[in-house]
Design a protein around this motif. Sequence first.
Motif, PDB file in Angstrom:
ATOM      1  N   LEU A  92      46.451  66.708  85.850  1.00  0.00           N
ATOM      2  CA  LEU A  92      46.456  67.354  84.548  1.00  0.00           C
ATOM      3  C   LEU A  92      46.495  68.869  84.693  1.00  0.00           C
ATOM      4  N   ALA A  93      45.725  69.386  85.620  1.00  0.00           N
ATOM      5  CA  ALA A  93      45.721  70.835  85.842  1.00  0.00           C
ATOM      6  C   ALA A  93      47.071  71.312  86.340  1.00  0.00           C
ATOM      7  N   LEU A  94      47.715  70.513  87.206  1.00  0.00           N
ATOM      8  CA  LEU A  94      49.025  70.885  87.739  1.00  0.00           C
ATOM      9  C   LEU A  94      50.066  70.937  86.643  1.00  0.00           C
ATOM     10  N   THR A  95      50.121  69.868  85.843  1.00  0.00           N
ATOM     11  CA  THR A  95      51.137  69.832  84.788  1.00  0.00           C
ATOM     12  C   THR A  95      50.870  70.883  83.726  1.00  0.00           C
ATOM     13  N   SER A  96      49.600  71.189  83.457  1.00  0.00           N
ATOM     14  CA  SER A  96      49.283  72.220  82.471  1.00  0.00           C
ATOM     15  C   SER A  96      49.732  73.582  82.953  1.00  0.00           C
ATOM     16  N   SER A  97      49.521  73.857  84.237  1.00  0.00           N
ATOM     17  CA  SER A  97      49.900  75.164  84.767  1.00  0.00           C
ATOM     18  C   SER A  97      51.395  75.335  84.837  1.00  0.00           C
ATOM     19  N   LEU A  98      52.110  74.202  85.029  1.00  0.00           N
ATOM     20  CA  LEU A  98      53.565  74.293  85.102  1.00  0.00           C
ATOM     21  C   LEU A  98      54.198  74.299  83.722  1.00  0.00           C
ATOM     22  N   GLY A  99      53.433  73.942  82.703  1.00  0.00           N
ATOM     23  CA  GLY A  99      54.007  73.785  81.373  1.00  0.00           C
ATOM     24  C   GLY A  99      54.061  75.055  80.558  1.00  0.00           C
ATOM     25  N   PHE A 100      53.529  76.160  81.067  1.00  0.00           N
ATOM     26  CA  PHE A 100      53.498  77.381  80.280  1.00  0.00           C
ATOM     27  C   PHE A 100      54.278  78.490  80.966  1.00  0.00           C
ATOM     28  N   ALA A 101      55.075  79.187  80.189  1.00  0.00           N
ATOM     29  CA  ALA A 101      55.893  80.262  80.737  1.00  0.00           C
ATOM     30  C   ALA A 101      55.090  81.554  80.803  1.00  0.00           C
ATOM     31  N   GLN A 102      55.674  82.536  81.459  1.00  0.00           N
ATOM     32  CA  GLN A 102      54.998  83.804  81.666  1.00  0.00           C
ATOM     33  C   GLN A 102      55.172  84.740  80.470  1.00  0.00           C
ATOM     34  N   GLN A 103      56.268  84.573  79.725  1.00  0.00           N
ATOM     35  CA  GLN A 103      56.630  85.576  78.730  1.00  0.00           C
ATOM     36  C   GLN A 103      56.232  85.185  77.316  1.00  0.00           C
ATOM     37  N   THR A 104      55.780  86.147  76.546  1.00  0.00           N
ATOM     38  CA  THR A 104      55.498  85.957  75.126  1.00  0.00           C
ATOM     39  C   THR A 104      56.792  86.164  74.339  1.00  0.00           C
ATOM     40  N   PRO A 105      57.139  85.265  73.416  1.00  0.00           N
ATOM     41  CA  PRO A 105      58.366  85.440  72.630  1.00  0.00           C
ATOM     42  C   PRO A 105      58.392  86.787  71.917  1.00  0.00           C
ATOM     43  N   ALA A 106      59.581  87.362  71.816  1.00  0.00           N
ATOM     44  CA  ALA A 106      59.744  88.674  71.181  1.00  0.00           C
ATOM     45  C   ALA A 106      59.476  88.571  69.682  1.00  0.00           C
ATOM     46  N   SER A 107      59.002  89.655  69.105  1.00  0.00           N
ATOM     47  CA  SER A 107      58.759  89.705  67.665  1.00  0.00           C
ATOM     48  C   SER A 107      60.069  89.972  66.928  1.00  0.00           C
ATOM     49  N   ALA A 108      60.054  89.724  65.633  1.00  0.00           N
ATOM     50  CA  ALA A 108      61.260  89.906  64.822  1.00  0.00           C
ATOM     51  C   ALA A 108      61.742  91.357  64.883  1.00  0.00           C
ATOM     52  N   GLY A 156      63.690  71.709  78.890  1.00  0.00           N
ATOM     53  CA  GLY A 156      62.528  71.626  78.032  1.00  0.00           C
ATOM     54  C   GLY A 156      62.014  70.226  77.803  1.00  0.00           C
ATOM     55  N   LEU A 157      62.736  69.214  78.322  1.00  0.00           N
ATOM     56  CA  LEU A 157      62.286  67.830  78.197  1.00  0.00           C
ATOM     57  C   LEU A 157      61.661  67.312  79.489  1.00  0.00           C
ATOM     58  N   VAL A 158      61.909  68.025  80.590  1.00  0.00           N
ATOM     59  CA  VAL A 158      61.376  67.611  81.890  1.00  0.00           C
ATOM     60  C   VAL A 158      60.772  68.821  82.584  1.00  0.00           C
ATOM     61  N   GLU A 159      59.545  68.689  83.053  1.00  0.00           N
ATOM     62  CA  GLU A 159      58.916  69.750  83.834  1.00  0.00           C
ATOM     63  C   GLU A 159      58.857  69.361  85.311  1.00  0.00           C
ATOM     64  N   VAL A 160      58.239  68.226  85.595  1.00  0.00           N
ATOM     65  CA  VAL A 160      58.094  67.749  86.975  1.00  0.00           C
ATOM     66  C   VAL A 160      58.652  66.334  87.026  1.00  0.00           C
ATOM     67  N   ASP A 161      59.761  66.126  87.758  1.00  0.00           N
ATOM     68  CA  ASP A 161      60.406  64.824  87.803  1.00  0.00           C
ATOM     69  C   ASP A 161      59.448  63.714  88.235  1.00  0.00           C
ATOM     70  N   ALA A 162      58.548  64.027  89.166  1.00  0.00           N
ATOM     71  CA  ALA A 162      57.659  63.013  89.721  1.00  0.00           C
ATOM     72  C   ALA A 162      56.453  62.719  88.841  1.00  0.00           C
TER      73      ALA A 162
END
Length: 430
Positions: free
Chosen positions: A12-28, A94-100
């Motif tokens: 769970l910790a592995l998939t959670s850490s891989l599921g979030f990107a580094q960048q914050t979406p730009a504002s309007a 965006g539908l697959v993070e870790v194949d295994a």
Amino acid sequence: MKIKTYIPLILLALTSSLGFAQQTPASAQKEAMTITGATAHIGDGTVMENTTLVFENGKITALGGPDTPTKGTVINAEGKHIYPGFITPCSSLGLVEVDAVRASDDQDELGDMIPHVRSLIAYNAESKVIESMRPNGVLLGQISPKGGRISGTSSVVQFDAWNWEDAAVKTDDGIHLNWPSTFRRGRWWEGEARGLQPNKDYTKDVGEIEVFVQNSAAYNKGTTNEKNPVFDAMKGVFSGSQRMFVYANGEKEMIDAVTNLKNWGIKNVVIVGGYNALKITDFLKAQNVPILVNLPHDLPSLDDDDYDLPYKLPKLLTDAGLLVGIQNIDAANFQARNLPFYAGQVAGQGLDKEKALALISSNTAKILGIDDQYGTLAIGKSATLFISEGDALDMRTNKLSHAFIDGRMLSLETHQTELWKRYMGKYNGK
């Protein structure tokens, strides 16, 4: 017992850490922006030198020569190039993070005829893979389901968002159908010979599709108080508001698919793959069927094919007068970032460079039905574009200085660029 307890927590910790990107979406976009001095590649074959491009509130408001009035913040792009954002179709980004890790794989749901399954709601806008698309100019994609006979419904998204609701550009744009093959590999475990052999179940498989489509048509024509979400999801392909994306490569398969689907009342058909489409170009033109060909960085499928057939197929189909785009369904997700270089490969086969650009911009936008806002640089359209220091179809010169989605300036930093900087500093002794 402790080991069994800890393993799920670790996963769970592995998939959670891989599921979030580094960048914050730009504002309007808050103020007008002007880009001056660049060579603008419009996306429809047109090139404009020493261009001034102005956009505000997410839309292009002016596009002209150096005499065009500037407005707001000015970016001097002299010697650089402006392109519309590139579009990757038929992708499972965006539908697959870790194949295994099965829990992180949402591209293939249970069931054989599941048009009601919407890939959009499983899309992870914060995927680290998504953010790695932007530095190469790939700013939009069609997120598509896989597996089964009718895999589900796709949607078009932009690649800088908090969640799938923010990302959506065109929801439920099409349904994806894997047409049966006339040949299949022998099931050796059942005593069949290995290698390709005729598919004895082809007629039966097509018949199952026919029954399903006709039942869907009857449901959508009738009046009933009982809701059937499976048949109801097919409504758009009969009205023409959605496209049917048919995955097929053989001549007979493509002819059968287009002929039958149109006879069954489905209006807009798109071929995905189309390896042998060159042999039936007259038929496809007469039926007004576009093609999303597989990536050109591939080997020929048959021994007697030209060794460079995959490289030149998009050019040959374009020369034949078909509407052609490039997709990479058979490649790993991360390879979608190479989309501009696939187009560059086709240009290397003799296709005009601006026509090659259209394979991943205006043509794909037309095929997906988003060309009213994306795919080309034009007044009134979305300011989804980027500035490259050189030719964006050449991996040596595809170096982005700025990128915008709906006028919002994006960060071009990713987890990969951060690692690159980190270890370049280490090995340079800094």
